[in-house]
Design an enzyme around this catalytic site. Structure first.
Site, PDB file in Angstrom:
ATOM      1  N   HIS A  37       0.816  -1.226   0.000  1.00  0.00           N
ATOM      2  CA  HIS A  37       0.000   0.000   0.000  1.00  0.00           C
ATOM      3  C   HIS A  37       0.845   1.269   0.000  1.00  0.00           C
ATOM      4  O   HIS A  37       0.556   2.220  -0.714  1.00  0.00           O
ATOM      5  CB  HIS A  37      -0.949   0.016   1.197  1.00  0.00           C
ATOM      6  CG  HIS A  37      -1.982  -1.064   1.129  1.00  0.00           C
ATOM      7  ND1 HIS A  37      -2.372  -1.783   2.220  1.00  0.00           N
ATOM      8  CD2 HIS A  37      -2.688  -1.551   0.093  1.00  0.00           C
ATOM      9  CE1 HIS A  37      -3.284  -2.664   1.873  1.00  0.00           C
ATOM     10  NE2 HIS A  37      -3.492  -2.548   0.585  1.00  0.00           N
ATOM     11  N   HIS A  93       4.236  -4.664  12.362  1.00  0.00           N
ATOM     12  CA  HIS A  93       4.849  -3.680  11.464  1.00  0.00           C
ATOM     13  C   HIS A  93       3.891  -2.506  11.304  1.00  0.00           C
ATOM     14  O   HIS A  93       2.689  -2.707  11.169  1.00  0.00           O
ATOM     15  CB  HIS A  93       5.111  -4.294  10.083  1.00  0.00           C
ATOM     16  CG  HIS A  93       6.168  -5.336  10.080  1.00  0.00           C
ATOM     17  ND1 HIS A  93       5.929  -6.670  10.364  1.00  0.00           N
ATOM     18  CD2 HIS A  93       7.502  -5.253   9.839  1.00  0.00           C
ATOM     19  CE1 HIS A  93       7.052  -7.349  10.279  1.00  0.00           C
ATOM     20  NE2 HIS A  93       8.027  -6.507   9.967  1.00  0.00           N
ATOM     21  N   ALA A  94       4.430  -1.300  11.343  1.00  0.00           N
ATOM     22  CA  ALA A  94       3.599  -0.113  11.119  1.00  0.00           C
ATOM     23  C   ALA A  94       3.007  -0.182   9.713  1.00  0.00           C
ATOM     24  O   ALA A  94       3.639  -0.678   8.786  1.00  0.00           O
ATOM     25  CB  ALA A  94       4.435   1.152  11.276  1.00  0.00           C
ATOM     26  N   HIS A  95       1.787   0.299   9.586  1.00  0.00           N
ATOM     27  CA  HIS A  95       1.102   0.249   8.291  1.00  0.00           C
ATOM     28  C   HIS A  95       0.514   1.617   7.990  1.00  0.00           C
ATOM     29  O   HIS A  95      -0.059   2.229   8.876  1.00  0.00           O
ATOM     30  CB  HIS A  95      -0.020  -0.795   8.337  1.00  0.00           C
ATOM     31  CG  HIS A  95      -0.761  -0.912   7.048  1.00  0.00           C
ATOM     32  ND1 HIS A  95      -0.285  -1.669   6.001  1.00  0.00           N
ATOM     33  CD2 HIS A  95      -1.912  -0.349   6.623  1.00  0.00           C
ATOM     34  CE1 HIS A  95      -1.127  -1.584   4.987  1.00  0.00           C
ATOM     35  NE2 HIS A  95      -2.119  -0.789   5.343  1.00  0.00           N
ATOM     36  N   PRO A  96       0.616   2.139   6.841  1.00  0.00           N
ATOM     37  CA  PRO A  96       1.285   1.569   5.678  1.00  0.00           C
ATOM     38  C   PRO A  96       2.743   2.009   5.622  1.00  0.00           C
ATOM     39  O   PRO A  96       3.047   3.189   5.687  1.00  0.00           O
ATOM     40  CB  PRO A  96       0.513   2.145   4.507  1.00  0.00           C
ATOM     41  CG  PRO A  96       0.069   3.503   4.981  1.00  0.00           C
ATOM     42  CD  PRO A  96      -0.144   3.351   6.473  1.00  0.00           C
TER      43      PRO A  96
END
Length: 127
Positions: A37, A93-96
């Site tokens: 993304h 995990h950080a998104h996006p």
């Protein structure tokens, strides 16, 4: 790491090196950045992440992505500590983020393995 555009970073064995050492126990998992993304939002979807495993353990990784030099550390630890790819799927995990692609690749690999072994699932009798 090579600071090209996009950056290239690698750690551990290549697919060919892993196959020479371990034969048929090698899998190569690839995620195109077009499926990430953040990469799409930043119009930086050219590139990919490749993780090489032997019996599920990470033995190598190759990143062609923006900020690959900042992402390779997680995979270096995985190679050094002989972590399973499934272990990376469990990391938040950080998104996006493009780095989130590592977790995405690991989760999709775990799903693929589970799908291949779906015949192992215990089925409850229907009533």
């Amino acid at each position: 790491c090579v600071y090209t555009e996009p950056e290239f970073a690698r750690v551990g064995l290549t697919v060919e090196e892993a196959e020479a050492r371990h034969g048929a126990d090698v899998d190569a998992w690839r995620l195109e950045l077009a499926h990430n993304h953040r990469a799409r939002a930043d119009d930086a979807a050219d590139g990919c992440l490749v993780v090489v495993t032997v019996k599920g353990r990470v033995v190598g990784a190759h990143l062609l992505a923006p900020h690959a030099g900042e992402m390779v550390h997680e995979l270096a630890v995985a190679v050094q500590q002989q972590l399973r790819l499934d272990d990376l799927a469990d990391v938040v995990h950080a998104h996006p983020t493009i780095a989130g692609g590592i977790g995405q690749l690991a989760a999709e690999a775990a799903y693929e393995k589970a799908h291949r072994l779906r015949w192992l699932m215990k089925k409850r009798p229907t009533r």
